[in-house]
Design an enzyme around this catalytic site. Structure first.
Site, PDB file in Angstrom:
ATOM      1  N   ASN A  23      -4.197   6.031   1.172  1.00 21.13           N
ATOM      2  CA  ASN A  23      -4.335   5.142   0.360  1.00 21.13           C
ATOM      3  C   ASN A  23      -3.589   6.970  -1.197  1.00 21.13           C
ATOM      4  OD1 ASN A  23      -4.096   2.896   0.884  1.00 21.13           O
ATOM      5  ND2 ASN A  23      -6.356   2.952   0.025  1.00 21.13           N
ATOM      6  N   ARG A 123      -3.686 -10.377  -5.974  1.00 23.73           N
ATOM      7  CA  ARG A 123      -3.020  -8.535  -6.250  1.00 23.73           C
ATOM      8  C   ARG A 123      -1.454  -8.812  -6.867  1.00 23.73           C
ATOM      9  NH1 ARG A 123      -3.472  -5.667  -0.894  1.00 23.73           N
ATOM     10  NH2 ARG A 123      -3.513  -3.484  -2.471  1.00 23.73           N
ATOM     11  N   ILE A 330     -14.269  -7.192  -6.139  1.00 26.10           N
ATOM     12  CA  ILE A 330     -12.629  -6.653  -6.211  1.00 26.10           C
ATOM     13  C   ILE A 330     -11.234  -7.538  -6.267  1.00 26.10           C
ATOM     14  CG2 ILE A 330     -10.810  -4.913  -6.001  1.00 26.10           C
ATOM     15  CD1 ILE A 330     -13.491  -4.092  -7.330  1.00 26.10           C
ATOM     16  N   ARG A 400      -1.814   0.637   9.932  1.00 28.19           N
ATOM     17  CA  ARG A 400      -0.845   0.319   8.913  1.00 28.19           C
ATOM     18  C   ARG A 400      -1.691   1.675   7.912  1.00 28.19           C
ATOM     19  NH1 ARG A 400       0.211  -3.884   5.061  1.00 28.19           N
ATOM     20  NH2 ARG A 400       0.608  -2.713   3.973  1.00 28.19           N
TER      21      ARG A 400
HETATM   22  N1  EPU Z   1      -5.182  -6.371 -10.582  1.00 28.07           N
HETATM   23  C1  EPU Z   1      -4.746  -7.215 -11.323  1.00 28.07           C
HETATM   24  N2  EPU Z   1      -3.787  -6.904 -12.138  1.00 28.07           N
HETATM   25  C2  EPU Z   1      -2.750  -5.893 -11.840  1.00 28.07           C
HETATM   26  C3  EPU Z   1      -3.238  -4.639 -10.563  1.00 28.07           C
HETATM   27  C4  EPU Z   1      -4.730  -5.024  -9.629  1.00 28.07           C
HETATM   28  O1  EPU Z   1      -5.235  -8.203 -11.527  1.00 28.07           O
HETATM   29  O2  EPU Z   1      -1.757  -5.753 -12.235  1.00 28.07           O
HETATM   30  C5  EPU Z   1      -6.348  -7.091  -9.927  1.00 28.07           C
HETATM   31  C6  EPU Z   1      -5.870  -7.073  -8.608  1.00 28.07           C
HETATM   32  O3  EPU Z   1      -5.519  -8.124  -7.900  1.00 28.07           O
HETATM   33  C7  EPU Z   1      -7.273  -6.773  -7.907  1.00 28.07           C
HETATM   34  C8  EPU Z   1      -8.375  -5.236  -9.660  1.00 28.07           C
HETATM   35  O4  EPU Z   1      -7.026  -5.635  -9.912  1.00 28.07           O
HETATM   36  O5  EPU Z   1      -9.004  -7.668  -8.113  1.00 28.07           O
HETATM   37  C9  EPU Z   1      -7.886  -4.598  -8.175  1.00 28.07           C
HETATM   38  O6  EPU Z   1      -7.278  -4.230  -8.104  1.00 28.07           O
HETATM   39  P1  EPU Z   1      -5.806  -1.924  -8.022  1.00 28.07           P
HETATM   40  O7  EPU Z   1      -5.215  -2.537  -9.308  1.00 28.07           O
HETATM   41  O8  EPU Z   1      -7.804  -1.188  -8.031  1.00 28.07           O
HETATM   42  O9  EPU Z   1      -6.154  -2.151  -6.452  1.00 28.07           O
HETATM   43  P2  EPU Z   1      -4.772  -1.632  -5.565  1.00 28.07           P
HETATM   44  O10 EPU Z   1      -4.051  -0.528  -6.570  1.00 28.07           O
HETATM   45  O11 EPU Z   1      -3.943  -2.652  -5.253  1.00 28.07           O
HETATM   46  C10 EPU Z   1      -5.740  -0.263  -4.245  1.00 28.07           C
HETATM   47  C11 EPU Z   1      -5.799  -0.010  -2.519  1.00 28.07           C
HETATM   48  C12 EPU Z   1      -6.493  -1.052  -1.170  1.00 28.07           C
HETATM   49  C13 EPU Z   1      -8.408  -1.377  -2.745  1.00 28.07           C
HETATM   50  C14 EPU Z   1      -8.044  -1.340  -4.124  1.00 28.07           C
HETATM   51  C15 EPU Z   1      -9.244  -1.259  -4.879  1.00 28.07           C
HETATM   52  C16 EPU Z   1      -3.879   1.820  -2.664  1.00 28.07           C
HETATM   53  C17 EPU Z   1      -2.125   1.378  -1.227  1.00 28.07           C
HETATM   54  N3  EPU Z   1      -4.726  -0.229  -2.194  1.00 28.07           N
HETATM   55  O12 EPU Z   1      -5.290  -0.854  -4.283  1.00 28.07           O
HETATM   56  O13 EPU Z   1      -6.512  -0.432  -0.756  1.00 28.07           O
HETATM   57  O14 EPU Z   1      -8.554  -2.456  -1.751  1.00 28.07           O
HETATM   58  O15 EPU Z   1      -6.948   0.239  -4.585  1.00 28.07           O
HETATM   59  O16 EPU Z   1     -10.119   0.317  -4.728  1.00 28.07           O
HETATM   60  O17 EPU Z   1      -3.955   1.997  -2.871  1.00 28.07           O
HETATM   61  C18 EPU Z   1      -6.853  -0.800   1.801  1.00 28.07           C
HETATM   62  O18 EPU Z   1      -5.918   0.527   1.755  1.00 28.07           O
HETATM   63  O19 EPU Z   1      -6.795  -1.804   2.324  1.00 28.07           O
HETATM   64  C19 EPU Z   1      -6.605  -0.900   0.155  1.00 28.07           C
HETATM   65  C20 EPU Z   1      -6.332  -3.150   0.189  1.00 28.07           C
END
Ligand code: EPU
Length: 422
Positions: A23, A123, A330, A400
């Site tokens: 990530n 998401r 989350i 992945r």
């Molecule tokens: N969310 C929103 N709107 C947005 C963005 C996020 O509502 O515009 C919500 C999401 O739906 C979720 C929460 O906010 O409920 C947190 O999501 P976040 O944006 O932090 O997650 P992400 O950036 O999409 C990254 C990791 C994930 C990890 C999460 C939380 C990467 C590529 N992915 O995702 O990793 O679970 O942060 O720590 O960095 C994994 O590696 O298996 C994985 C899913």
């Protein structure tokens, strides 16, 4: 489609090297779009998600060369000739949205497909978009794509995130480095991957303060230059393999592991009866006594317990002494591994975002199927401790995020093999 065959029983002993963080690498790679000079990443993990990001960057005109068996990624974005991130690539991987901020900041326009649905929750990307609007971006959603413009360039602004988002923090942090003036990001994510990104951007000439806290301040600069940066250790791969000796017994040293990456997770391991000791080379993990104790877990943004280790922790707690309650805060649909663990004899009740796990003496091997990356690996961990054989299908999820999973686990004595084409 390949599957993984695991024969349970047996302690695990030895060492497992931990790779660079998927990530972190997935956000460091789009940072190449911010500069015309080369960006080289070392300690990159060898994963299919990294190949997907490579494909995406190449489709925009960036050069990405994989060296040293994929551990070094040499990138150059001197000639970005396409500003559209196509649905065909974006749908494979949600992190593709991370090219939006950098492209917009550098060239004042970008078109990026909206990612589709996802197995672990809805998401959305609304927070990414609102944050870029706070920097003056003009956005239009058309035909499943975000059309973004910043005539005259992005301007520093204040971003107030209503909830913590890792990806949205990364996107706006990258964009703000080239915006005119000062950007303040409130309620920013504090994950080690954010700090790693900020470290890399500073090497490229960005002016960033406060990363690792909830308020990040960025003073925009005219241009960024080239840099070489090692990807931070993968704390989720680390935590996953820490659970292997915790579940199976034995003692395993995780090379490259550091306590500050897995603080909240280690507190729960300690409460469960698992000892974690920092060594010169990493972290040594063993069970303190026979059966482990039940513990309650609530997933939270960093520095809390990571959602990406919830499934693996559940695999441990399936055979704990007592009842554990796991709350997933989350993602709204991240218990898809529970029905599969139940097929292996676990006692789990899921109600909404809460799973109650009552420990049983032993799990039993079974054919199981995973729906996402972390669920897949939790089933492998469960299989390692189960009686008999477990076959985990849909291994492409694992590819992945876990490099050489069979080699790493068999290196510490696990009976595990990959079966082609099933
Ligand atoms: N969310 C929103 N709107 C947005 C963005 C996020 O509502 O515009 C919500 C999401 O739906 C979720 C929460 O906010 O409920 C947190 O999501 P976040 O944006 O932090 O997650 P992400 O950036 O999409 C990254 C990791 C994930 C990890 C999460 C939380 C990467 C590529 N992915 O995702 O990793 O679970 O942060 O720590 O960095 C994994 O590696 O298996 C994985 C899913």
């Amino acid at each position: 489609m390949d599957s993984i065959l695991v024969s349970g029983g047996g302690e695990l002993n030895g060492q497992i090297p931990i790779a660079g963080a998927k990530n972190a690498c997935l956000t460091l790679m789009p940072a190449t779009l911010l500069s015309e000079e080369p960006l080289t990443l070392t300690n990159a993990p060898r994963l299919s998600d990294i190949k997907t990001m490579t494909e995406l960057l190449q489709s925009l005109g960036a050069e990405v060369t994989s060296l040293q068996d994929g551990q070094v990624l040499a990138m150059s974005s001197h000639d970005i000739n396409n500003h559209t991130a196509d649905y065909d690539i974006v749908r494979k991987m949600r992190a593709s949205i991370l090219v939006l901020g950098p492209m917009l900041a550098r060239d004042g326009h970008a078109v990026v497909s909206l990612p589709g649905g996802c197995a672990i929750g809805a998401r959305p990307v609304d927070l990414h978009l609102k944050a870029l609007e706070a920097l003056g971006a003009e956005l239009e959603l058309k035909d499943g794509y975000v059309h973004a413009k910043a005539p005259g360039g992005l301007k520093g602004g204040t971003v107030d995130f209503p909830l913590v988002s890792v990806g949205a923090t990364e996107n706006v942090l990258m964009a703000a480095t080239l915006a005119k003036g000062t950007t303040v990001i409130n309620n920013a994510a504090r994950e080690p991957e954010i700090v790693d990104l900020a470290d890399c951007l500073r090497k490229m000439g960005a002016q960033i303060d406060g990363d690792g806290t909830s308020t990040i301040t960025v003073q925009g600069v005219d241009r960024l230059h080239g840099a070489t940066h090692p990807v931070v250790t993968d704390r989720i791969e680390l935590g996953t393999y820490m659970l292997a000796p915790a579940i199976c017994g034995g003692e395993v040293e995780l090379l490259g592991g550091r306590l500050n990456l897995v603080g909240a997770f280690c507190e729960k391991l300690d409460a469960a009866g698992i000892s974690v000791e920092e060594t010169d080379r990493g972290l040594k993990v063993a069970r303190r006594s026979g059966r482990i104790s039940a513990v309650d877990v609530v997933t939270e943004p960093f520095p809390g317990f990571p959602t990406d280790l919830q499934a693996q922790m559940m695999a441990l707690l399936c055979t704990a002494d007592g009842t554990s309650v796991l709350e997933e805060k989350i993602f709204e649909n991240r218990f898809m591994h529970a029905p599969e663990l139940i097929r292996m004899g676990a006692q789990i009740d899921v109600h909404g975002g809460t799973a109650t796990v009552t420990g049983v003496d032993r799990l039993k091997g079974a054919p199981v199927m995973a729906t996402d990356l972390r669920a897949s690996v939790s089933l492998i961990l469960a299989g390692l401790a189960a009686e008999g054989e477990t076959v985990v299908s849909r291994v492409y999820h694992l590819d992945r995020g876990y490099e050489h999973v069979v080699g790493k686990l068999s290196g510490v004595g696990a009976k595990i093999e990959r079966i082609k084409g099933q």
